[in-house]
Design an enzyme around this catalytic site. Structure first.
Site, PDB file in Angstrom:
ATOM      1  N   SER A 182      -6.440  -1.072  -4.398  1.00 32.15           N
ATOM      2  CA  SER A 182      -5.655  -0.663  -3.223  1.00 32.15           C
ATOM      3  C   SER A 182      -6.645  -0.082  -2.205  1.00 32.15           C
ATOM      4  O   SER A 182      -7.346   0.982  -2.312  1.00 32.15           O
ATOM      5  CB  SER A 182      -4.504   0.275  -3.449  1.00 32.15           C
ATOM      6  OG  SER A 182      -4.000   0.920  -2.369  1.00 32.15           O
ATOM      7  N   HIS A 240      -5.121  -5.227  -2.816  1.00 35.78           N
ATOM      8  CA  HIS A 240      -3.975  -4.554  -2.791  1.00 35.78           C
ATOM      9  C   HIS A 240      -3.675  -3.854  -1.385  1.00 35.78           C
ATOM     10  O   HIS A 240      -4.496  -3.081  -1.119  1.00 35.78           O
ATOM     11  CB  HIS A 240      -3.548  -3.851  -3.920  1.00 35.78           C
ATOM     12  CG  HIS A 240      -2.076  -3.213  -3.880  1.00 35.78           C
ATOM     13  ND1 HIS A 240      -1.121  -4.026  -4.450  1.00 35.78           N
ATOM     14  CD2 HIS A 240      -1.627  -2.097  -3.639  1.00 35.78           C
ATOM     15  CE1 HIS A 240       0.065  -3.488  -4.422  1.00 35.78           C
ATOM     16  NE2 HIS A 240      -0.208  -2.245  -3.774  1.00 35.78           N
ATOM     17  N   ASP A 267      -1.329  -1.813   1.019  1.00 34.87           N
ATOM     18  CA  ASP A 267      -0.079  -1.264   1.186  1.00 34.87           C
ATOM     19  C   ASP A 267       0.141  -0.993   2.572  1.00 34.87           C
ATOM     20  O   ASP A 267      -0.271  -0.308   3.335  1.00 34.87           O
ATOM     21  CB  ASP A 267      -0.549   0.178   0.615  1.00 34.87           C
ATOM     22  CG  ASP A 267      -0.418   0.163  -1.060  1.00 34.87           C
ATOM     23  OD1 ASP A 267       0.457  -0.255  -1.403  1.00 34.87           O
ATOM     24  OD2 ASP A 267      -1.555   0.727  -1.547  1.00 34.87           O
ATOM     25  N   MET A 314       2.962   0.447   4.954  1.00 33.38           N
ATOM     26  CA  MET A 314       4.127   1.467   5.006  1.00 33.38           C
ATOM     27  C   MET A 314       4.636   1.673   6.547  1.00 33.38           C
ATOM     28  O   MET A 314       3.885   1.452   7.490  1.00 33.38           O
ATOM     29  CB  MET A 314       3.497   2.646   4.357  1.00 33.38           C
ATOM     30  CG  MET A 314       3.003   2.732   3.166  1.00 33.38           C
ATOM     31  SD  MET A 314       2.552   4.265   2.468  1.00 33.38           S
ATOM     32  CE  MET A 314       1.809   3.569   1.041  1.00 33.38           C
ATOM     33  N   HIS A 351       1.758  -5.384  -0.401  1.00 31.19           N
ATOM     34  CA  HIS A 351       2.730  -4.705  -0.927  1.00 31.19           C
ATOM     35  C   HIS A 351       3.491  -3.829   0.426  1.00 31.19           C
ATOM     36  O   HIS A 351       3.113  -3.061   0.935  1.00 31.19           O
ATOM     37  CB  HIS A 351       2.291  -3.452  -1.613  1.00 31.19           C
ATOM     38  CG  HIS A 351       3.193  -2.753  -2.373  1.00 31.19           C
ATOM     39  ND1 HIS A 351       2.938  -1.383  -2.922  1.00 31.19           N
ATOM     40  CD2 HIS A 351       4.662  -2.796  -2.299  1.00 31.19           C
ATOM     41  CE1 HIS A 351       4.040  -1.013  -3.289  1.00 31.19           C
ATOM     42  NE2 HIS A 351       5.036  -1.512  -2.957  1.00 31.19           N
ATOM     43  N   MET A 387       6.026  -2.020   1.998  1.00 32.60           N
ATOM     44  CA  MET A 387       7.156  -0.724   1.882  1.00 32.60           C
ATOM     45  C   MET A 387       7.810  -0.486   3.233  1.00 32.60           C
ATOM     46  O   MET A 387       7.423   0.401   3.920  1.00 32.60           O
ATOM     47  CB  MET A 387       6.282   0.419   1.315  1.00 32.60           C
ATOM     48  CG  MET A 387       5.928   0.416  -0.050  1.00 32.60           C
ATOM     49  SD  MET A 387       4.471   1.384  -0.482  1.00 32.60           S
ATOM     50  CE  MET A 387       3.353   0.497  -0.083  1.00 32.60           C
ATOM     51  N   MET A 400       6.503   0.261  -9.943  1.00 33.14           N
ATOM     52  CA  MET A 400       6.051   1.577  -9.307  1.00 33.14           C
ATOM     53  C   MET A 400       6.068   2.602 -10.452  1.00 33.14           C
ATOM     54  O   MET A 400       6.878   3.119 -10.843  1.00 33.14           O
ATOM     55  CB  MET A 400       6.757   1.978  -8.161  1.00 33.14           C
ATOM     56  CG  MET A 400       6.640   1.189  -6.830  1.00 33.14           C
ATOM     57  SD  MET A 400       5.082   0.668  -6.312  1.00 33.14           S
ATOM     58  CE  MET A 400       4.337   2.299  -5.845  1.00 33.14           C
ATOM     59  N   ASP A 435       1.590   0.094 -10.464  1.00 31.23           N
ATOM     60  CA  ASP A 435       0.882   0.505  -8.994  1.00 31.23           C
ATOM     61  C   ASP A 435       1.180   2.190  -9.047  1.00 31.23           C
ATOM     62  O   ASP A 435       2.429   2.458  -8.989  1.00 31.23           O
ATOM     63  CB  ASP A 435       1.474  -0.025  -7.831  1.00 31.23           C
ATOM     64  CG  ASP A 435       1.002   0.217  -6.502  1.00 31.23           C
ATOM     65  OD1 ASP A 435       0.253   1.272  -6.515  1.00 31.23           O
ATOM     66  OD2 ASP A 435       1.513  -0.082  -5.671  1.00 31.23           O
TER      67      ASP A 435
END
Ligand code: DX5
Ligand code: ZN
Length: 219
Positions: free
Chosen positions: A9, A34, A36, A38, A67, A69, A138, A176
């Site tokens: 990540s 990865h 992330d 957000m 990913h 979110m 998660m 994760d």
């Protein structure tokens, strides 16, 4: 058994050097990156979006494991596909119609990932399992790197691994949050075949990325 893959990540990377950090991960043996994403709404933190992913993708030859979110996620799926995401992972809670979001990702010829928060049950996605390429379990509440691993989520991993075997399905099981050199082994034993890690890969052993990736992969 599927090959164990490592998806570092970049949340724990030096954000002023992201292009170089990705090169370091590739040279260290990462199987994918990865990312992330957000939105400060679905999770209480904000990170990066499509323009940054697009720029980073130019610098990289391994898949981007994105990913999301963010909520509502559906209308943004295409932007992430166009930015260069290879796997697009969404949370069931972030869309009104999970099946139509799955179909949208497929239509864009990307791999479909679905992420389950610690409190989200496997039943939520059971009817879609034959259409999913990857399930992201998660092991922390999403939002921040450096949190403590929640061992109870391994029950869901075991359950999914059993379903995968019994029904001869092919989805990957990825985990994760809070992964370290000890719980990585428990996760692999439970059925995980892709490990996400930020803190352990970037901060352990004085940031020796290759060593940390090799250690996470070893069982
Ligand atoms: C948490 C993110 C994770 C996190 C992993 O919301 O989805 O990918 O950055 O970082 P560590 O390995 O530090 O828990
Ligand atoms: Zn993540």
């Amino acid at each position: 058994m599927k090959k164990i893959q490592i998806s570092p990540s970049i949340l724990s990377a030096d954000f002023s050097q992201l292009g170089n950090e990705i090169k370091r991960l590739e040279n260290g043996g990462a199987d994918m990156i990865h990312v992330d994403v957000m939105d400060g709404h679905f999770v209480p933190n904000l990170t990066i979006g499509p323009p940054v992913i697009k720029a980073l993708k130019k610098n990289s030859s391994i898949p981007f494991d994105v990913h999301l979110m963010i909520s509502p996620v559906h209308k943004y799926i295409e932007s992430y596909a166009n930015a260069g995401a290879d796997i697009i992972t969404i949370h069931p809670e972030a869309t009104d119609d999970l099946l139509s979001s799955i179909n949208k990702i497929k239509k864009l010829k990307k791999k479909v990932g679905i992420s389950l928060n610690p409190e989200t049950k496997v039943e939520v996605i059971e009817e879609f399992l034959d259409q999913i390429d990857l399930i992201l379990i998660m092991s922390v509440n999403p939002g921040f790197g450096g949190q403590k691993f929640m061992p109870e989520v391994l029950d869901k991993v075991k359950k999914l691994d059993k379903i995968r075997k019994n029904f001869k399905l092919h989805f990957d099981i990825e985990i994760d949050g809070g992964i370290n050199f000890e719980n990585s082994k428990l996760a692999i034993k439970s059925g995980v075949n892709i490990l996400v890690s930020g803190t352990t890969i970037f901060k352990n052993n004085n940031g020796d990325i290759k060593k940390n990736i090799d250690l996470l992969r070893s069982i």
